[in-house]
Write a protein that holds these residues in place. Structure first.
Motif, PDB file in Angstrom:
ATOM      1  N   PRO A 145       0.829  -1.267  -0.056  1.00  0.00           N
ATOM      2  CA  PRO A 145       0.014   0.030  -0.053  1.00  0.00           C
ATOM      3  C   PRO A 145       0.778   1.342   0.066  1.00  0.00           C
ATOM      4  CG  PRO A 145      -0.683  -1.596   1.674  1.00  0.00           C
ATOM      5  CD  PRO A 145       0.445  -1.933   1.105  1.00  0.00           C
ATOM      6  N   ILE A 146       0.237   2.150  -0.660  1.00  0.00           N
ATOM      7  CA  ILE A 146       1.166   3.281  -0.836  1.00  0.00           C
ATOM      8  C   ILE A 146       1.393   4.127   0.535  1.00  0.00           C
ATOM      9  CG2 ILE A 146       1.027   5.891  -1.626  1.00  0.00           C
ATOM     10  CD1 ILE A 146       1.220   3.799  -3.779  1.00  0.00           C
ATOM     11  N   ASP A 147       0.505   4.340   1.513  1.00  0.00           N
ATOM     12  CA  ASP A 147       0.839   4.658   2.764  1.00  0.00           C
ATOM     13  C   ASP A 147       2.007   3.762   3.464  1.00  0.00           C
ATOM     14  OD1 ASP A 147      -1.066   6.655   2.643  1.00  0.00           O
ATOM     15  OD2 ASP A 147      -2.721   5.565   3.680  1.00  0.00           O
ATOM     16  N   ALA A 148       2.121   2.531   3.400  1.00  0.00           N
ATOM     17  CA  ALA A 148       2.929   1.759   3.926  1.00  0.00           C
ATOM     18  C   ALA A 148       4.367   2.203   3.200  1.00  0.00           C
ATOM     19  CB  ALA A 148       2.750   0.499   3.919  1.00  0.00           C
ATOM     20  N   MET A 149       4.513   2.237   1.891  1.00  0.00           N
ATOM     21  CA  MET A 149       5.781   2.803   1.331  1.00  0.00           C
ATOM     22  C   MET A 149       6.087   4.021   1.589  1.00  0.00           C
ATOM     23  SD  MET A 149       8.069   2.072  -0.373  1.00  0.00           S
ATOM     24  CE  MET A 149       8.118   0.488  -1.225  1.00  0.00           C
ATOM     25  N   ARG A 150       5.253   5.010   1.848  1.00  0.00           N
ATOM     26  CA  ARG A 150       5.677   6.494   2.196  1.00  0.00           C
ATOM     27  C   ARG A 150       6.295   6.252   3.892  1.00  0.00           C
ATOM     28  NH1 ARG A 150       0.505   9.239  -0.292  1.00  0.00           N
ATOM     29  NH2 ARG A 150       1.613   9.693  -2.316  1.00  0.00           N
ATOM     30  N   ALA A 151       5.719   5.518   4.610  1.00  0.00           N
ATOM     31  CA  ALA A 151       6.139   5.427   6.138  1.00  0.00           C
ATOM     32  C   ALA A 151       7.597   4.930   5.963  1.00  0.00           C
ATOM     33  CB  ALA A 151       5.201   4.531   6.815  1.00  0.00           C
ATOM     34  N   ARG A 152       7.887   3.772   5.164  1.00  0.00           N
ATOM     35  CA  ARG A 152       9.151   3.006   4.976  1.00  0.00           C
ATOM     36  C   ARG A 152      10.111   4.180   4.455  1.00  0.00           C
ATOM     37  NH1 ARG A 152       9.836  -2.566   5.189  1.00  0.00           N
ATOM     38  NH2 ARG A 152       7.756  -3.366   5.237  1.00  0.00           N
ATOM     39  N   LEU A 153       9.804   4.943   3.296  1.00  0.00           N
ATOM     40  CA  LEU A 153      10.687   5.712   2.880  1.00  0.00           C
ATOM     41  C   LEU A 153      11.010   6.958   4.047  1.00  0.00           C
ATOM     42  CD1 LEU A 153       9.342   6.197  -0.696  1.00  0.00           C
ATOM     43  CD2 LEU A 153      11.672   5.113   0.063  1.00  0.00           C
ATOM     44  N   ALA A 154      10.225   7.111   4.861  1.00  0.00           N
ATOM     45  CA  ALA A 154      10.408   8.329   5.954  1.00  0.00           C
ATOM     46  C   ALA A 154      11.093   7.854   7.194  1.00  0.00           C
ATOM     47  CB  ALA A 154       9.129   8.762   6.455  1.00  0.00           C
ATOM     48  N   ASN A 155      11.043   6.460   7.410  1.00  0.00           N
ATOM     49  CA  ASN A 155      11.849   5.977   8.356  1.00  0.00           C
ATOM     50  C   ASN A 155      13.201   5.867   8.345  1.00  0.00           C
ATOM     51  OD1 ASN A 155      12.777   3.767  10.164  1.00  0.00           O
ATOM     52  ND2 ASN A 155      11.163   2.686  10.117  1.00  0.00           N
ATOM     53  N   PRO A 156      13.939   6.407   9.310  1.00  0.00           N
ATOM     54  CA  PRO A 156      15.450   6.664   9.387  1.00  0.00           C
ATOM     55  C   PRO A 156      16.171   5.426   9.401  1.00  0.00           C
ATOM     56  CG  PRO A 156      14.386   8.087  11.137  1.00  0.00           C
ATOM     57  CD  PRO A 156      13.309   7.106  10.710  1.00  0.00           C
ATOM     58  N   ALA A 157      15.517   4.545   9.872  1.00  0.00           N
ATOM     59  CA  ALA A 157      16.399   2.927   9.993  1.00  0.00           C
ATOM     60  C   ALA A 157      16.310   2.123   8.634  1.00  0.00           C
ATOM     61  CB  ALA A 157      15.713   1.974  10.921  1.00  0.00           C
ATOM     62  N   VAL A 158      15.132   2.400   7.916  1.00  0.00           N
ATOM     63  CA  VAL A 158      15.191   2.014   6.433  1.00  0.00           C
ATOM     64  C   VAL A 158      16.080   2.857   5.839  1.00  0.00           C
ATOM     65  CG1 VAL A 158      13.657   1.851   4.493  1.00  0.00           C
ATOM     66  CG2 VAL A 158      12.773   1.087   6.668  1.00  0.00           C
ATOM     67  N   ARG A 159      16.264   4.263   5.835  1.00  0.00           N
ATOM     68  CA  ARG A 159      17.135   4.887   5.034  1.00  0.00           C
ATOM     69  C   ARG A 159      18.530   4.400   5.348  1.00  0.00           C
ATOM     70  NH1 ARG A 159      15.544   9.040   1.691  1.00  0.00           N
ATOM     71  NH2 ARG A 159      13.703   9.544   1.834  1.00  0.00           N
ATOM     72  N   ARG A 160      18.830   4.269   6.565  1.00  0.00           N
ATOM     73  CA  ARG A 160      20.246   3.598   6.873  1.00  0.00           C
ATOM     74  C   ARG A 160      20.455   2.091   6.010  1.00  0.00           C
ATOM     75  NH1 ARG A 160      18.978   5.656  11.761  1.00  0.00           N
ATOM     76  NH2 ARG A 160      18.401   3.841  12.699  1.00  0.00           N
ATOM     77  N   ARG A 161      19.652   1.291   6.121  1.00  0.00           N
ATOM     78  CA  ARG A 161      19.611   0.162   5.448  1.00  0.00           C
ATOM     79  C   ARG A 161      19.865   0.480   3.976  1.00  0.00           C
ATOM     80  NH1 ARG A 161      14.920  -2.347   6.066  1.00  0.00           N
ATOM     81  NH2 ARG A 161      15.205  -2.652   8.240  1.00  0.00           N
ATOM     82  N   ALA A 162      19.095   1.342   3.429  1.00  0.00           N
ATOM     83  CA  ALA A 162      19.216   1.485   1.766  1.00  0.00           C
ATOM     84  C   ALA A 162      20.591   2.185   1.495  1.00  0.00           C
ATOM     85  CB  ALA A 162      18.236   2.465   1.643  1.00  0.00           C
ATOM     86  N   GLU A 163      21.192   3.046   2.518  1.00  0.00           N
ATOM     87  CA  GLU A 163      22.438   3.107   2.236  1.00  0.00           C
ATOM     88  C   GLU A 163      23.465   2.347   2.308  1.00  0.00           C
ATOM     89  OE1 GLU A 163      23.368   6.632   4.969  1.00  0.00           O
ATOM     90  OE2 GLU A 163      21.841   7.692   4.518  1.00  0.00           O
ATOM     91  N   GLU A 164      23.251   1.261   3.174  1.00  0.00           N
ATOM     92  CA  GLU A 164      24.207   0.134   3.148  1.00  0.00           C
ATOM     93  C   GLU A 164      24.179  -0.427   1.801  1.00  0.00           C
ATOM     94  OE1 GLU A 164      23.051  -2.152   6.456  1.00  0.00           O
ATOM     95  OE2 GLU A 164      23.518  -0.394   8.047  1.00  0.00           O
ATOM     96  N   HIS A 165      22.935  -0.534   1.209  1.00  0.00           N
ATOM     97  CA  HIS A 165      22.661  -1.443   0.143  1.00  0.00           C
ATOM     98  C   HIS A 165      23.143  -0.537  -1.278  1.00  0.00           C
ATOM     99  CE1 HIS A 165      20.598  -4.366   2.581  1.00  0.00           C
ATOM    100  NE2 HIS A 165      20.843  -5.176   1.720  1.00  0.00           N
ATOM    101  N   GLY A 166      23.198   0.669  -0.943  1.00  0.00           N
ATOM    102  CA  GLY A 166      23.474   1.511  -2.204  1.00  0.00           C
ATOM    103  C   GLY A 166      22.534   1.895  -3.016  1.00  0.00           C
ATOM    104  N   VAL A 167      21.185   2.130  -2.467  1.00  0.00           N
ATOM    105  CA  VAL A 167      19.977   2.241  -3.196  1.00  0.00           C
ATOM    106  C   VAL A 167      19.455   3.610  -2.989  1.00  0.00           C
ATOM    107  CG1 VAL A 167      19.761  -0.164  -3.778  1.00  0.00           C
ATOM    108  CG2 VAL A 167      18.619   0.861  -1.840  1.00  0.00           C
ATOM    109  N   THR A 168      20.081   4.557  -2.151  1.00  0.00           N
ATOM    110  CA  THR A 168      19.369   5.628  -1.800  1.00  0.00           C
ATOM    111  C   THR A 168      18.967   6.592  -3.189  1.00  0.00           C
ATOM    112  OG1 THR A 168      21.179   6.661  -1.188  1.00  0.00           O
ATOM    113  CG2 THR A 168      20.020   5.558   0.478  1.00  0.00           C
ATOM    114  N   HIS A 169      19.796   6.300  -4.166  1.00  0.00           N
ATOM    115  CA  HIS A 169      19.681   7.006  -5.277  1.00  0.00           C
ATOM    116  C   HIS A 169      18.258   6.744  -6.092  1.00  0.00           C
ATOM    117  CE1 HIS A 169      21.788   3.543  -6.675  1.00  0.00           C
ATOM    118  NE2 HIS A 169      21.231   3.722  -7.836  1.00  0.00           N
ATOM    119  N   TYR A 170      17.477   5.832  -5.608  1.00  0.00           N
ATOM    120  CA  TYR A 170      16.367   5.385  -6.100  1.00  0.00           C
ATOM    121  C   TYR A 170      15.259   6.105  -5.608  1.00  0.00           C
ATOM    122  CZ  TYR A 170      18.473   1.666  -8.936  1.00  0.00           C
ATOM    123  OH  TYR A 170      19.470   0.973  -9.698  1.00  0.00           O
ATOM    124  N   PHE A 171      15.488   6.782  -4.462  1.00  0.00           N
ATOM    125  CA  PHE A 171      14.392   7.290  -3.502  1.00  0.00           C
ATOM    126  C   PHE A 171      13.653   8.302  -4.167  1.00  0.00           C
ATOM    127  CE2 PHE A 171      15.113   5.433   1.182  1.00  0.00           C
ATOM    128  CZ  PHE A 171      15.307   4.298   0.487  1.00  0.00           C
TER     129      PHE A 171
END
Length: 192
Positions: A145-171
């Protein structure tokens, strides 16, 4: 092969309007789109390669920047074409033109692609890395769901994990894609 991330609604799960057009109308439509593209400086025809100079039976076209009457005039204001173009404009989608080989007919329907084409098309490896970075299961097909995805993108822990995977440029592209979902309560992000 690639995995495409796009916005889907319950309307995508239903058949929707389909218009049958003829080769003369198809040629006039492609010529009109090219003229409008040049006039406005906007790409309206996808794909529009040199080898498609005469006719192509498989393409998508942006109709949202063009008045309904201007587009449907090419088709002599056929009610089924009006239905397809109106639905595409209402849903901010492109129209898809394709040939049905069995009957030899040329059809037009609302495309799955957004009008501005902000879908995210990734190789499987990059798509799996993005899904893992978002804390989602790396499957080739899924939805959230869109709301769940928006919440993930706003979550600092998810952002850190995305940085570790090198995918923040897709955000940024994901944010643009999610912005197209605001008009629909039933929107979801899906990938396949």
């Amino acid at each position: 092969m690639s995995i495409t991330f796009r916005i889907a609604t319950t309307a995508d799960d239903q058949r929707g309007p389909i218009a049958t057009i003829n080769a003369r109308q198809l040629a006039a439509f492609r010529a009109f789109l090219r003229e409008e593209s040049l006039r406005t400086g906007t790409v309206l025809l996808d794909p529009d390669a040199a080898e498609d100079a005469f006719l192509s039976y498989h393409f998508e076209a942006r109709v949202c920047p063009i008045a309904l009457a201007a587009v449907t005039r090419i088709f002599d204001y056929q009610t089924n074409v009006i239905s397809v173009v109106e639905e595409a404009q209402f849903r901010c989608r492109r129209v898809r033109v394709y040939r049905v080989e069995e009957g030899g007919t040329i059809n037009m329907r609302v495309a799955l692609t957004s009008d501005q084409g902000v879908e995210l098309d990734l190789t499987p490896a990059n798509a799996y890395a993005l899904l893992e970075g978002l804390g989602l299961r790396p499957d080739s097909v899924g939805e959230i769901p869109i709301d769940a995805m928006r919440a993930r993108l706003a979550n600092p822990a998810v952002r850190r994990r995305a940085e570790e995977h090198g995918v923040t440029h897709y955000f940024e592209r994901l944010d643009q894609l999610l912005a197209t979902a605001d008009a629909y309560d039933t929107s979801r992000l899906e990938w396949a």
